[in-house]
Design an enzyme around this catalytic site. Structure first.
Site, PDB file in Angstrom:
ATOM      1  N   ASP A  76      14.356  23.151  43.967  1.00  0.00           N
ATOM      2  CA  ASP A  76      13.616  23.219  45.227  1.00  0.00           C
ATOM      3  C   ASP A  76      12.298  23.969  45.036  1.00  0.00           C
ATOM      4  O   ASP A  76      12.284  25.078  44.499  1.00  0.00           O
ATOM      5  CB  ASP A  76      14.445  23.947  46.285  1.00  0.00           C
ATOM      6  CG  ASP A  76      15.619  23.106  46.739  1.00  0.00           C
ATOM      7  OD1 ASP A  76      15.392  21.951  47.132  1.00  0.00           O
ATOM      8  OD2 ASP A  76      16.766  23.596  46.689  1.00  0.00           O
ATOM      9  N   HIS A 133      18.202  20.079  40.192  1.00  0.00           N
ATOM     10  CA  HIS A 133      17.485  19.944  41.459  1.00  0.00           C
ATOM     11  C   HIS A 133      16.792  21.265  41.748  1.00  0.00           C
ATOM     12  O   HIS A 133      17.438  22.251  42.072  1.00  0.00           O
ATOM     13  CB  HIS A 133      18.465  19.585  42.587  1.00  0.00           C
ATOM     14  CG  HIS A 133      17.795  19.521  43.919  1.00  0.00           C
ATOM     15  ND1 HIS A 133      16.862  18.568  44.223  1.00  0.00           N
ATOM     16  CD2 HIS A 133      17.890  20.302  45.019  1.00  0.00           C
ATOM     17  CE1 HIS A 133      16.417  18.757  45.454  1.00  0.00           C
ATOM     18  NE2 HIS A 133      17.019  19.815  45.966  1.00  0.00           N
ATOM     19  N   ASP A 183      18.190  15.092  47.908  1.00  0.00           N
ATOM     20  CA  ASP A 183      18.559  16.161  48.842  1.00  0.00           C
ATOM     21  C   ASP A 183      18.016  16.036  50.263  1.00  0.00           C
ATOM     22  O   ASP A 183      18.618  16.584  51.181  1.00  0.00           O
ATOM     23  CB  ASP A 183      18.149  17.527  48.246  1.00  0.00           C
ATOM     24  CG  ASP A 183      18.857  18.696  48.924  1.00  0.00           C
ATOM     25  OD1 ASP A 183      19.937  18.470  49.497  1.00  0.00           O
ATOM     26  OD2 ASP A 183      18.333  19.818  48.900  1.00  0.00           O
ATOM     27  N   HIS A 210      11.179  19.434  50.959  1.00  0.00           N
ATOM     28  CA  HIS A 210      12.186  19.241  52.003  1.00  0.00           C
ATOM     29  C   HIS A 210      12.783  20.536  52.541  1.00  0.00           C
ATOM     30  O   HIS A 210      13.686  20.470  53.377  1.00  0.00           O
ATOM     31  CB  HIS A 210      13.283  18.266  51.534  1.00  0.00           C
ATOM     32  CG  HIS A 210      13.984  18.697  50.274  1.00  0.00           C
ATOM     33  ND1 HIS A 210      13.547  18.325  49.028  1.00  0.00           N
ATOM     34  CD2 HIS A 210      15.078  19.448  50.060  1.00  0.00           C
ATOM     35  CE1 HIS A 210      14.341  18.838  48.120  1.00  0.00           C
ATOM     36  NE2 HIS A 210      15.286  19.531  48.714  1.00  0.00           N
TER      37      HIS A 210
HETATM   38 ZN   LIG Z   1      16.754  20.647  47.844  1.00  0.00          ZN
END
Ligand SMILES: [Zn+2]
Length: 1004
Positions: free
Chosen positions: A59, A57, A181, A431
């Site tokens: 970001d 994951h 997420d 996000h």
């Molecule tokens: Zn995230």
């Protein structure tokens, strides 16, 4: 260009891959069809199949900036380097053909891809073609769902998915949406995913009470019916809750970032643990299977920025898989395999079960009784507004790139481009970006990226305007008009104002510009005198005058009007337009009014008292004031504090900022305003322009003082006597409306533990209350948190400044410094208040929300310095890209250049069923697109999925049997497209790729 796929499929999977290899054809060939699910690994029908989902994951900015994450810089903040992750994963996949991996964030992947050798690109194409590397989600980022606007979501998904299509063909197209997420999930997001052609959707975060119930009732997976308007199964999306967020099971984390024990399979080693691990694994698999309905379950093997050393993960999983499956010879009925979310979904689909249907959404999200993630709905309000303004400017840039044709890209102002702003806007949807949950230096970097995008678009817009207008001017973009600063208009005696209207409807607009003097002559595009006035906007008690010129203007659909402004010989500055009063001194009547609305203020307090809709004969007592919640610093029993993510007020009753306001009344022919001054850091102007069918409240809040040791969350609250029965309504990403009920969730028995924060919902564009007859609607200019905590009441959180981190990872208090010297951020924004009958309300709030989101773009230029664009071309003062405006129910959602002779076009029906019934606005609308545009003619039109990466005629989705009846619907052939009669049903968006020829001699 469509990339090819693998030329051959070597090794052990040869048999399985032969079919795929044939489809993938030779390198560089078209791969427009991929038997995606046939590439999935074999499973054991009579066993429990545990699908390992190796994933990372990544970001797109959070604790570090996008570039810091990519390159692995500043590992002292967080150990994370995406380039190493991708290098490492690819080589681990190439080393062992049974391994699989998904990648998600295309902002990172596309950057990495550009830096690879041709050989590496070919190797990766082969992995994709063989289904060993699959993309999930495939947006430029994994966007937030609470604070994002639908049009920006569509743009960012389109960008990512089309990179995949162009690079990998059909095998690169993700079948599964993957939002593991984001902090709660919106219904509109699921609807958009369905319309993009996704087969299923998996996520990790939902309310802890909801999850507990779902596990017991085996409702972790169901079909989300994500639209109240679109005909099922158009917006149906199979949706699964992952078992453990997106993390691996306890003790099975084998990343450099984890501390779990590796698999030691040598019985002679003193560290030997294989037997214990196998038994443990068999046990947790059996337990997990109790909560799911088929003989397939998933384990998410990865987490934030995992796989920088992919070998660690894969080596241990290789061993565990081998050891667990070896138990089958001893009677074990558990089979573990490398898989992907899509391959898991395929098994669920083949199970052919009947699934329950969900119709509400997954907001708000709480991970504990005092842990409601409803603060980020408002966190970083200035960034949230900049994002929304940037969305508007990107649409302006996109449209002018199409309307002016190639002249927009290279012209007298240099090389213009929309690409940079498109990418910056896509990044801003992440996000942790628009959500306001990144560190401060990362938030600054998101703004920097947007600003860099604006610069390139300003060049493009200048080139386009010069070309369309036929005159090269010294165009000026005054980006600080929100604080009444524009050097050109504040110094020039003579200037022109170009009003570009990105809507497909004609508009009227009141232009407001800071100027230096007291009298001006304004001329319309046709040279006629336009009424104008100058008012003083200086603050109370200031010795300086700040004159602002006001004049009404109009602009044609998808086009511009140019007004010219000349200073007149100076008049003597007037004193204040009217008088001022403080709360105690009473005005006999403190009223502003236009032909549609009258707004009355309490003469004793200066607060809003009553709104009247004169057309409908409605009067509603409405009071409005600013309040603040004192942010919780946690207590002994529950240490949770209010922070960037979480809203937790210390007390449920907010404190009023002040019971009265100093007021000043401005009554002019072109505007009427009441200026309310509450405190040194909170003021508001309540405003009516002629013709306006709403009341405008422009608030200015900040720097929020925190010297008393309390973090503060500032709300604007409207109170009425409407009997609203615990209900209120909020939009979902700016589109469809959801009913909210206080202390209630539609799908489970809520135990309400936070009576304020637990009733907060995201408001992207509007919130309203109604008693069944009268509707009070508040439109916002950015995303905010909102609620109705008492009948008749509506509140919106406008700003928050907090002293403590809320322990969700960001590690900083939300204490935005604002401008130098960092005393705290000042935020200015607008609420538009509409009062109407329920039947008539949507006819106003639907188009007004679009007018707000896509307000005209003002470009200025001095007069007298322009030169002809080309010899003999007369300069135009008005231009429209359309032959006629669109009907009121149809919005031009996207007009953007797609290729040398191709244009991306989206049209949207903006009314839902039953909305605007008084004016028949929720009826289907049929349009003729063939001769709609004046700048180009359409020679061929193809309808695509929402994300424009598949022709609609070829798009199919997995079908699911639902508890609401009916089995899988037969695949219906898409109706043949007639460009002269395109029909839009309520709330439908239609996406087209149009082959066009630009008009040589534009229709002027
Ligand atoms: Zn995230």
């Amino acid at each position: 260009m469509t990339g090819g796929c693998c030329a051959r499929a070597p090794g052990l999977l040869l048999q399985l891959l032969l079919a795929a290899a044939a489809l993938c054809a030779g390198a560089g060939a078209q791969a427009d069809r991929c038997d995606y699910y046939e590439l999935c690994p074999a499973t054991q029908p009579s066993m429990l199949n545990v699908h390992f989902l190796p994933h990372t994951h990544d970001d797109v900015g959070w604790l570090k900036t996008v570039d810091q994450y990519y390159y692995g810089a500043r590992d002292n903040i967080q150990r994370a380097g995406v380039q190493y992750i991708l290098d490492s994963v690819v080589s681990a996949l190439l080393a062992n053909e049974s391994r699989r991996f998904i990648y998600v964030e295309i902002a990172f992947f596309s950057y990495w891809w550009k830096q690879q050798t041709a050989q590496m690109q070919q190797d990766v194409r082969r992995l994709v073609c063989q289904g060993r590397l699959q993309f999930a989600n495939g947006g430029w980022v994994m966007n937030d769902e609470a604070t994002t606007y639908y049009a920006a979501i569509i743009d960012q998904m389109t960008l990512g998915l089309n990179f995949l299509k162009d690079t990998f063909g059909d095998c690169g197209r993700p079948r599964v949406a993957w939002h593991i997420d984001p902090f709660g999930h919106s219904r509109e997001q699921a609807s958009l995913f369905a319309q993009m052609g996704f087969d299923g959707y998996f996520f990790g975060r939902l309310d802890y009470q909801d999850k507990k119930r779902r596990k017991i009732q085996k409702e972790m997976e169901q079909v989300w019916r994500a639209s109240a308007n679109l005909q099922p199964p158009q917006a149906d999306l199979f949706t699964g809750v992952l078992p453990n967020g997106y993390n691996p099971p306890l003790n099975l984390c084998w990343d450099v970032l984890c501390f779990d024990y590796p698999v030691v399979d040598d019985p002679d080693s003193p560290e030997y643990n294989a037997e214990i691990l196998v038994n443990y694994f068999l046990n947790i698999s059996t337990v997990q299977a109790q909560y799911y309905r088929t003989n397939h379950i998933v384990m998410t093997m990865g987490s934030d920025f995992h796989y920088e050393n992919a070998n660690m993960w894969f080596k241990n999983m290789d061993k565990l898989i081998e050891m667990v499956n070896a138990q089958q010879s001893k009677g074990s009925l558990i089979n573990v395999l490398y898989s992907t979310p899509a391959c898991y979904l395929w098994q669920l689909n083949k199970a052919n079960l009947t699934w329950t249907v969900k119709q509400d959404d997954f907001f708000p999200y709480a991970d504990g009784p005092h842990q409601f993630w409803t603060g980020y709905f408002t966190s970083r309000p200035a960034l949230k507004h900049y994002e929304r303004l940037s969305h508007k400017f990107l649409q302006v840039c996109n449209q002018l790139e199409v309307l002016a044709g190639p002249a927009a890209l290279m012209g007298p102002y240099g090389q213009g481009s929309s690409a940079r702003l498109r990418q910056a806007m896509a990044v801003a949807q992440h996000h942790d970006a628009v959500s306001g949950t990144s560190k401060q230096h990362v938030a600054n970097d998101y703004a920097r990226q947007l600003a860099a995008g604006w610069e390139k678009c300003q060049v493009l817009v200048s080139n386009a305007l010069a070309s369309l207008r036929g005159s090269k001017e010294d165009f000026v973009f005054c980006n600080q008009l929100n604080i009444s600063v524009c050097p050109l208009t504040q110094t020039a005696n003579h200037f022109q104002a170009v009003l570009y209207n990105p809507l497909a409807w004609g508009i009227t607009w009141t232009v407001r510009l800071p100027v230096k003097d007291w009298a001006y002559h304004v001329r319309s595009p046709s040279g006629q005198t336009v009424p104008s006035e100058v008012i003083d906007v200086s603050s109370e008690g200031s010795d300086n005058f700040h004159p602002e010129l006001i004049f009404p203007a109009s602009a044609p659909p998808l086009g511009f009007s140019i007004y010219s402004v000349t200073r007149l010989p100076s008049k003597i500055p007037k004193f204040r337009d009217c008088c001022s009063t403080s709360g105690a001194q009473s005005f006999s009547r403190l009223v502003i009014q236009n032909e549609h609305f009258r707004v009355t203020f309490d003469p004793n307090t200066g607060l809003l008292q009553e709104i009247e809709n004169l057309d409908q004969g409605l009067r509603l007592p409405v009071s409005q004031a600013f309040y603040w919640y004192n942010a919780s610093n946690g207590d002994f029993m529950h240490p949770q504090v209010s922070g960037a993510y979480i809203f937790r007020p210390e007390q449920t009753k907010p404190f009023i900022l002040r019971h009265w306001a100093n007021t000043r009344l401005v009554k002019k022919a072109l505007v009427q305003e009441v200026h309310q001054n509450f405190t040194a850091w909170c003021s508001q102007v309540v405003r009516l322009y002629p013709g306006q069918r709403h009341v405008e409240l422009e608030w200015t809040v900040g720097p929020v003082p925190v010297g008393d040791g309390w973090g503060k969350e500032i709300i604007s609250r409207f109170d009425t006597q409407l009997n609203t029965n615990g209900r209120f309504y909020t939009d979902s990403n700016g589109r469809e409306i959801l009913e909210r009920r206080r202390d209630y969730r539609p799908t489970w028995d809520l135990n309400q533990t936070e009576p304020v924060a637990g009733n907060y919902y995201p408001v992207n564009s509007r919130i309203y209350i109604t008693d069944g007859q009268i509707q009070l609607t508040v439109l916002t200019d950015r995303s905010q948190g909102g609620s109705s905590l008492r009948d008749g009441s509506v509140e919106l959180m406008v700003h928050r400044r907090l002293l403590v981190d809320d322990n969700r990872g960001v590690g900083e208090a939300l204490l935005e410094p604002g401008d130098w010297p960092g005393t705290g951020l000042v935020v200015r924004g607008r609420h538009l208040v509409l009062l109407d009958t329920v039947d008539a309300a949507a006819a106003e709030h639907r188009p007004q929300a679009q007018r707000e989101a896509l307000a005209p773009q003002l470009v200025l230029a001095p007069v007298g310095q322009g030169t002809p664009y080309s010899p003999g071309t007369p300069a135009l003062t008005e231009f429209s890209g359309l032959q006629r405006e669109l009907p009121p129910a149809v919005h031009l959602l996207t007009l953007a250049r797609w290729g040398p002779n191709t244009v991306l076009l989206r049209l949207e029906h903006i009314f839902g069923h039953g909305e605007g019934s008084m004016f028949n606005l929720s009826q289907p609308v049929t349009l003729n697109l063939q001769d709609l545009f004046s700048a180009f003619t359409i020679s061929h039109l193809e309808e695509t999925t929402l994300s424009a990466d598949q022709p609609l005629s070829k798009a199919t989705r997995l079908q699911w049997r639902t508890s609401t009846g009916g089995g899988p619907a037969p695949v219906q052939p898409a109706p043949s497209l007639d460009p002269s009669a395109v029909t839009l049903q309520p709330m439908e968006i239609h996406t087209f790729l149009a082959s066009v020829t630009w008009s040589k001699e534009r229709d002027r």
